[in-house]
Scaffold this active site. Structure first.
Site, PDB file in Angstrom:
ATOM      1  N   CYS A   1      64.342  -1.215   8.224  1.00  0.00           N
ATOM      2  CA  CYS A   1      62.724  -1.416   7.788  1.00  0.00           C
ATOM      3  C   CYS A   1      63.224  -3.429   8.195  1.00  0.00           C
ATOM      4  O   CYS A   1      63.581  -4.288   7.083  1.00  0.00           O
ATOM      5  CB  CYS A   1      62.513  -1.678   6.765  1.00  0.00           C
TER       6      CYS A   1
ATOM      7  N   CYS B   1      60.342  -4.671   5.137  1.00  0.00           N
ATOM      8  CA  CYS B   1      61.010  -4.467   3.890  1.00  0.00           C
ATOM      9  C   CYS B   1      62.650  -5.656   3.612  1.00  0.00           C
ATOM     10  O   CYS B   1      62.199  -6.301   2.923  1.00  0.00           O
ATOM     11  CB  CYS B   1      61.493  -3.065   4.097  1.00  0.00           C
TER      12      CYS B   1
END
Length: 98
Positions: A23, A26
């Site tokens: 991600c 993230c």
């Protein structure tokens, strides 16, 4: 999973970061959370949970997107938000529960 529930039962605020290695947002949140920790020190505990390795936990907490931050105090959800969140916004949310 039981250790997770023991950790969030703390009187001290616990910020849980649900993330995934793949991600992009993230990866953006990781240094922001390091800054939050260095600003607040021992006033907050930050716990990172990889949703791919802890899928059952993430599902049981209705984590549908990453990154998702959930702030707990005494096992209660005090705040929850998904997406990239600026450091100062996170710190102001945590400060409300110190």
């Amino acid at each position: 999973m039981s250790s997770f529930f023991n950790i969030i039962a703390s009187d001290q605020p616990v910020l849980v970061d649900f993330f995934a290695d793949w991600c992009g947002p993230c990866k953006t949140m990781s240094p922001i959370l390091k800054e939050v920790k260095s600003s607040l020190g021992d006033k907050v505990k930050i716990l990172k949970i990889d949703v791919d390795k802890n899928n059952r936990l993430a599902t049981s907490l209705s984590v549908q997107g990453v990154p998702t931050l959930i702030l707990y105090k005494k096992s209660k959800v005090m705040w929850r938000q998904s997406g990239v969140i600026p450091k100062n916004d996170i710190i102001s949310k945590i400060n409300k529960f110190l």
